[in-house]
Motif scaffolding. Sequence first.
Motif, short mmCIF file in Angstrom:
data_model
loop_
_atom_site.label_atom_id
_atom_site.label_comp_id
_atom_site.label_asym_id
_atom_site.label_seq_id
_atom_site.Cartn_x
_atom_site.Cartn_y
_atom_site.Cartn_z
N ALA A 161 0.84 -1.20 -0.10
CA ALA A 161 -0.04 0.20 0.10
C ALA A 161 0.98 1.31 0.20
O ALA A 161 0.41 2.13 -0.67
CB ALA A 161 -0.98 -0.01 1.21
N ASN A 202 3.44 0.52 -3.68
CA ASN A 202 2.83 0.42 -4.90
C ASN A 202 1.14 0.25 -4.45
O ASN A 202 0.74 -0.78 -4.53
CB ASN A 202 2.93 -0.91 -5.77
CG ASN A 202 2.45 -0.99 -7.21
OD1 ASN A 202 1.89 -0.12 -7.49
ND2 ASN A 202 2.97 -1.81 -7.82
N PRO A 203 0.43 1.31 -4.67
CA PRO A 203 -1.00 1.45 -4.11
C PRO A 203 -1.76 0.64 -5.39
O PRO A 203 -2.89 0.35 -4.86
CB PRO A 203 -1.28 2.97 -4.05
CG PRO A 203 -0.09 3.74 -4.23
CD PRO A 203 0.86 2.85 -4.78
N VAL A 204 -1.32 0.63 -6.57
CA VAL A 204 -2.01 -0.04 -7.58
C VAL A 204 -2.13 -1.51 -7.28
O VAL A 204 -3.23 -2.03 -7.42
CB VAL A 204 -1.42 0.22 -8.97
CG1 VAL A 204 -2.16 -0.40 -10.22
CG2 VAL A 204 -1.27 1.80 -9.27
N CYS A 246 -10.73 1.33 0.67
CA CYS A 246 -11.37 2.45 0.28
C CYS A 246 -12.31 2.47 -0.72
O CYS A 246 -12.44 1.62 -1.49
CB CYS A 246 -10.12 3.45 -0.54
SG CYS A 246 -10.50 4.68 -0.95
N CYS A 255 -11.01 3.97 -4.51
CA CYS A 255 -9.79 3.29 -5.34
C CYS A 255 -9.71 1.91 -4.89
O CYS A 255 -8.85 1.15 -5.62
CB CYS A 255 -8.66 4.17 -5.14
SG CYS A 255 -7.93 4.28 -3.40
N SER A 269 -8.15 0.54 -2.35
CA SER A 269 -6.60 0.13 -1.82
C SER A 269 -6.83 0.00 -0.18
O SER A 269 -7.97 0.27 0.22
CB SER A 269 -5.71 1.18 -2.25
OG SER A 269 -5.92 2.48 -1.42
N SER A 311 -1.19 4.18 4.04
CA SER A 311 -1.68 4.38 2.86
C SER A 311 -2.94 5.57 3.34
O SER A 311 -3.68 5.93 2.20
CB SER A 311 -2.49 3.35 2.32
OG SER A 311 -3.30 2.43 3.10
N CYS A 364 -8.04 8.66 2.89
CA CYS A 364 -7.14 7.63 1.87
C CYS A 364 -6.03 8.56 1.23
O CYS A 364 -6.35 9.59 0.76
CB CYS A 364 -7.97 6.98 0.76
SG CYS A 364 -7.11 6.13 -0.52
N ASN A 365 -4.70 8.32 1.25
CA ASN A 365 -3.81 9.20 0.55
C ASN A 365 -3.73 9.15 -0.62
O ASN A 365 -3.23 9.86 -1.38
CB ASN A 365 -2.32 8.61 1.19
CG ASN A 365 -2.33 9.01 2.64
OD1 ASN A 365 -3.01 9.92 3.28
ND2 ASN A 365 -1.37 8.28 3.23
N THR A 366 -4.19 7.77 -1.36
CA THR A 366 -4.18 7.75 -2.79
C THR A 366 -5.11 8.69 -3.46
O THR A 366 -4.96 9.42 -4.40
CB THR A 366 -4.49 6.25 -3.14
OG1 THR A 366 -3.64 5.43 -2.44
CG2 THR A 366 -4.55 6.01 -4.48
N CYS A 367 -6.51 8.62 -3.00
CA CYS A 367 -7.59 9.39 -3.88
C CYS A 367 -8.20 10.61 -3.14
O CYS A 367 -8.95 11.27 -3.56
CB CYS A 367 -8.69 8.41 -4.52
SG CYS A 367 -9.54 7.70 -3.09
#
Length: 126
Positions: A30, A33-35, A64, A67, A69, A76, A94-97
Amino acid sequence: MKKLQGNDSFQRINYLYQIFLSLQISKHMAGINPVLSAYYGNLIVNVAKKNVLKIHPDIKRQICKKCRSTLVDGTSAKMKIKNKDKSKCIEWICNTCGTKKVFPADKDKDHRVWLERPEAVEEVIN
């Protein structure tokens, strides 16, 4: 013995959940590589949707909504405890989205989901 509809799908979701969280793959990935983390979360949600199954609330709370994750505090996502209208809430960001999830967290009140309450259990199938 009763045959449970979607038992194979439940087993697959359980296996993916173990990969997703218990084996630390997704928690470790996480941050890096969050993908890849979102890939495992997406698999869990898609298997449940395809077979019209409900995902357990504990699993849903760690994914989440946008996204998909893993939500890991400090890696993350950010977790904050806030006071809203004289009640405490836990907020995950969420840090990603940037999506926010808010859960009630009062000590005095019972904020468990219906599935977690004892009166929700009608029959246990082994």
